[in-house]
Design a protein around this motif. Structure first.
Motif, mmCIF file in Angstrom:
data_model
loop_
_atom_site.group_PDB
_atom_site.id
_atom_site.type_symbol
_atom_site.label_atom_id
_atom_site.label_comp_id
_atom_site.label_asym_id
_atom_site.label_seq_id
_atom_site.Cartn_x
_atom_site.Cartn_y
_atom_site.Cartn_z
ATOM 1 N N TYR A 184 -74.663 12.558 26.073
ATOM 2 C CA TYR A 184 -74.269 11.232 25.595
ATOM 3 C C TYR A 184 -74.588 11.069 24.110
ATOM 4 O O TYR A 184 -73.818 10.466 23.349
ATOM 5 C CB TYR A 184 -74.992 10.139 26.385
ATOM 6 C CG TYR A 184 -74.311 9.739 27.665
ATOM 7 C CD1 TYR A 184 -72.981 9.349 27.685
ATOM 8 C CD2 TYR A 184 -75.015 9.711 28.870
ATOM 9 C CE1 TYR A 184 -72.361 8.966 28.857
ATOM 10 C CE2 TYR A 184 -74.410 9.332 30.046
ATOM 11 C CZ TYR A 184 -73.076 8.955 30.046
ATOM 12 O OH TYR A 184 -72.470 8.574 31.221
ATOM 13 N N ALA A 185 -75.747 11.578 23.700
ATOM 14 C CA ALA A 185 -76.159 11.463 22.297
ATOM 15 C C ALA A 185 -75.191 12.195 21.371
ATOM 16 O O ALA A 185 -74.849 11.705 20.287
ATOM 17 C CB ALA A 185 -77.577 12.011 22.124
ATOM 18 N N ILE A 186 -74.717 13.358 21.795
ATOM 19 C CA ILE A 186 -73.734 14.109 21.001
ATOM 20 C C ILE A 186 -72.434 13.315 20.885
ATOM 21 O O ILE A 186 -71.829 13.214 19.806
ATOM 22 C CB ILE A 186 -73.471 15.489 21.641
ATOM 23 C CG1 ILE A 186 -74.747 16.346 21.597
ATOM 24 C CG2 ILE A 186 -72.316 16.201 20.934
ATOM 25 C CD1 ILE A 186 -74.632 17.655 22.352
ATOM 26 N N PHE A 187 -72.006 12.721 22.000
ATOM 27 C CA PHE A 187 -70.789 11.911 22.008
ATOM 28 C C PHE A 187 -70.933 10.723 21.051
ATOM 29 O O PHE A 187 -70.007 10.379 20.311
ATOM 30 C CB PHE A 187 -70.527 11.439 23.439
ATOM 31 C CG PHE A 187 -69.176 10.799 23.640
ATOM 32 C CD1 PHE A 187 -68.118 11.046 22.790
ATOM 33 C CD2 PHE A 187 -68.975 9.937 24.711
ATOM 34 C CE1 PHE A 187 -66.877 10.460 22.990
ATOM 35 C CE2 PHE A 187 -67.740 9.339 24.910
ATOM 36 C CZ PHE A 187 -66.687 9.602 24.061
ATOM 37 N N PHE A 188 -72.094 10.103 21.062
ATOM 38 C CA PHE A 188 -72.354 8.958 20.178
ATOM 39 C C PHE A 188 -72.162 9.355 18.712
ATOM 40 O O PHE A 188 -71.540 8.627 17.941
ATOM 41 C CB PHE A 188 -73.776 8.440 20.415
ATOM 42 C CG PHE A 188 -74.151 7.251 19.569
ATOM 43 C CD1 PHE A 188 -73.934 5.964 20.032
ATOM 44 C CD2 PHE A 188 -74.732 7.426 18.317
ATOM 45 C CE1 PHE A 188 -74.269 4.859 19.251
ATOM 46 C CE2 PHE A 188 -75.069 6.334 17.528
ATOM 47 C CZ PHE A 188 -74.839 5.045 18.003
ATOM 48 N N CYS A 189 -72.681 10.507 18.338
ATOM 49 C CA CYS A 189 -72.574 10.969 16.950
ATOM 50 C C CYS A 189 -71.124 11.226 16.553
ATOM 51 O O CYS A 189 -70.699 10.917 15.427
ATOM 52 C CB CYS A 189 -73.400 12.239 16.758
ATOM 53 S SG CYS A 189 -75.185 11.983 16.907
ATOM 54 N N LEU A 190 -70.333 11.779 17.474
ATOM 55 C CA LEU A 190 -68.929 12.056 17.174
ATOM 56 C C LEU A 190 -68.117 10.773 17.025
ATOM 57 O O LEU A 190 -67.227 10.677 16.175
ATOM 58 C CB LEU A 190 -68.330 12.949 18.263
ATOM 59 C CG LEU A 190 -68.838 14.398 18.275
ATOM 60 C CD1 LEU A 190 -68.285 15.148 19.470
ATOM 61 C CD2 LEU A 190 -68.461 15.107 16.974
ATOM 62 N N ILE A 191 -68.411 9.766 17.854
ATOM 63 C CA ILE A 191 -67.720 8.476 17.716
ATOM 64 C C ILE A 191 -68.112 7.816 16.397
ATOM 65 O O ILE A 191 -67.277 7.213 15.716
ATOM 66 C CB ILE A 191 -68.045 7.543 18.899
ATOM 67 C CG1 ILE A 191 -67.548 8.137 20.210
ATOM 68 C CG2 ILE A 191 -67.397 6.172 18.689
ATOM 69 C CD1 ILE A 191 -67.940 7.323 21.437
#
Length: 416
Positions: free
Chosen positions: A185-192
């Motif tokens: 989830y943290a990786i996804f947050f950074c990409l968004i």
């Protein structure tokens, strides 16, 4: 701060933004498979919930989500879809982390799990509403392809993630596996965060309307459009079946068939396989040839018969995980086709400046069915076992589909 506009211009920025989102969603979904397999085990074995308690847990979650689901789309008419997604993903990271942390410390209770799941599912609804707007904004020339690509990620990660989830949980324990979900989830947050400025301000921002007015306008738009009304009926009918299957299949797997984590992961993995093939096929087909109301109706009807077949396997004493995996694969194939067709047909009939509110009202009206099913199933489970309840609901969905066919024929509307 770096963003998409630093290295691309014009329409290409939309394409890069979508691809970046697609990558992040894939990573997030891959990690989420660990929690998907772990949560039924936590609830049914860790907390020792009965069938009635398990159904009641997710029914209470769905009741709250209806209200927040209505609000979510209205928010998407006021805020950038990427901003809404950032808030949603951050909330989901917090919920998963708290569940695993409290469970690891031995303090998790039914009430605490219900509260955290409610917050998690509410954030997911907010996220889904934002994704619908994001897709329309970045890929409106080919909605079916974009929707199917995201669904391919969902199905692909179901195959890979669910296939190894049982093994991972066995090797590193449930808490550690769910911590990995938090990292994804943290990786996804950074990409968004990276693409947050790739979409414009919503067209509905300048309108001076209250939330109630926005909801009323969304409801009116659905009611006055015969195609949207037909899709609403079909969506409610499908939710009747899918809600019962979602609530009861895990109970049947764990309590009635005694499947362990690896056997449970087989079901999720093969369902993901069916979804992967279905969505991959849809991406390669022409929208005009596939996106027809009649095809949506056929797909749903096939799903109901697969539900009856699922129960028949149990009634005839089958306890082989791979045999039930065939059913899961076929259901995944149908889910993929049905969902892509439904979303595309809806988006094609929604005005751009009302995308958020119509999607949220539409989804909320359908999801009212979910808690209603739970309210009926929970007390019924004290008198009728889960397989029989699932059988009755599947038959009811078939009957309602036939009633719709008679109604459409008699009123000379387009078959749906």
């Amino acid at each position: 701060m770096w963003n998409v506009h630093r290295f691309c211009k014009g329409q290409n920025s939309k394409s890069i933004a979508f691809k970046t989102f697609w990558l992040g969603e894939t990573i997030s979904l891959l990690g989420s498979q660990l929690s998907i397999v772990a949560l039924p085990i936590i609830a049914l074995q860790g907390l020792g919930l009965s069938t009635s308690q398990y159904v009641s847990l997710f029914t209470s979650v769905a009741l709250v989500n209806i209200i927040l689901g209505i609000i979510s789309g209205l928010v998407c008419d006021l805020q950038r879809s990427t901003t809404v997604m950032l808030v949603s993903v951050a909330a989901r990271i917090s919920c998963v982390f708290l569940i695993v942390q409290i469970f690891a410390n031995g303090h998790l209770t039914l009430l605490v799990l219900a509260v955290l799941l409610t917050l998690d599912r509410s954030a997911r609804i907010l996220f889904d509403s934002a994704v619908n707007v994001f897709i329309y904004d970045t890929q409106k020339d080919d909605i079916l392809s974009a929707t199917s690509k995201i669904a391919i990620s969902q199905s692909f990660t179901s195959i890979v993630g669910a296939a190894v989830a049982g093994l991972v949980i066995t090797e590193i324990t449930i808490p550690n596996a769910m911590y990995l979900d938090c990292i994804s989830y943290a990786i996804f947050f950074c990409l968004i965060l990276f693409i947050r400025n790739s979409v414009g301000i919503p067209l509905g921002t300048g309108h001076k309307e209250t939330f109630l007015q926005r909801f009323r306008l969304g409801l009116t738009a659905i009611w006055e459009d015969s195609k949207l009304r037909a899709l609403l009926y079909l969506g409610g009918n499908w939710c009747l079946f899918s809600a019962a299957f979602e609530l009861l299949s895990s109970v049947i797997y764990v309590k009635y068939l005694g499947f362990n984590a690896q056997e449970l992961s087989i079901q999720f993995s093969l369902m993901g396989g069916g979804m992967f093939i279905g969505n991959l096929t849809l991406v390669r087909l022409k929208s005009s040839a596939v996106v027809q109301p009649r095809n949506l109706y056929i797909a749903q009807f096939a799903g109901y018969f697969i539900g009856v077949l699922f129960v028949a396997f149990y009634f005839f004493g089958c306890k082989n995980a791979w045999a039930f995996g065939v059913i899961s694969f076929l259901l995944g194939l149908i889910y993929a086709t049905r969902n892509a067709l439904s979303i595309t047909l809806r988006q094609e009939n929604i005005p751009l400046n009302m995308s958020g509110r119509i999607n949220s009202v539409f989804s909320s009206l359908i999801w009212i069915i979910y808690p209603l099913v739970g309210i009926l199933v929970s007390p019924a489970s004290a008198w009728i076992d889960a397989p029989n309840i699932l059988f009755l609901v599947s038959v009811a969905a078939i009957v309602l589909s036939l009633v719709r066919t008679l109604f459409v024929t008699s009123t000379q509307e387009q078959p749906c």
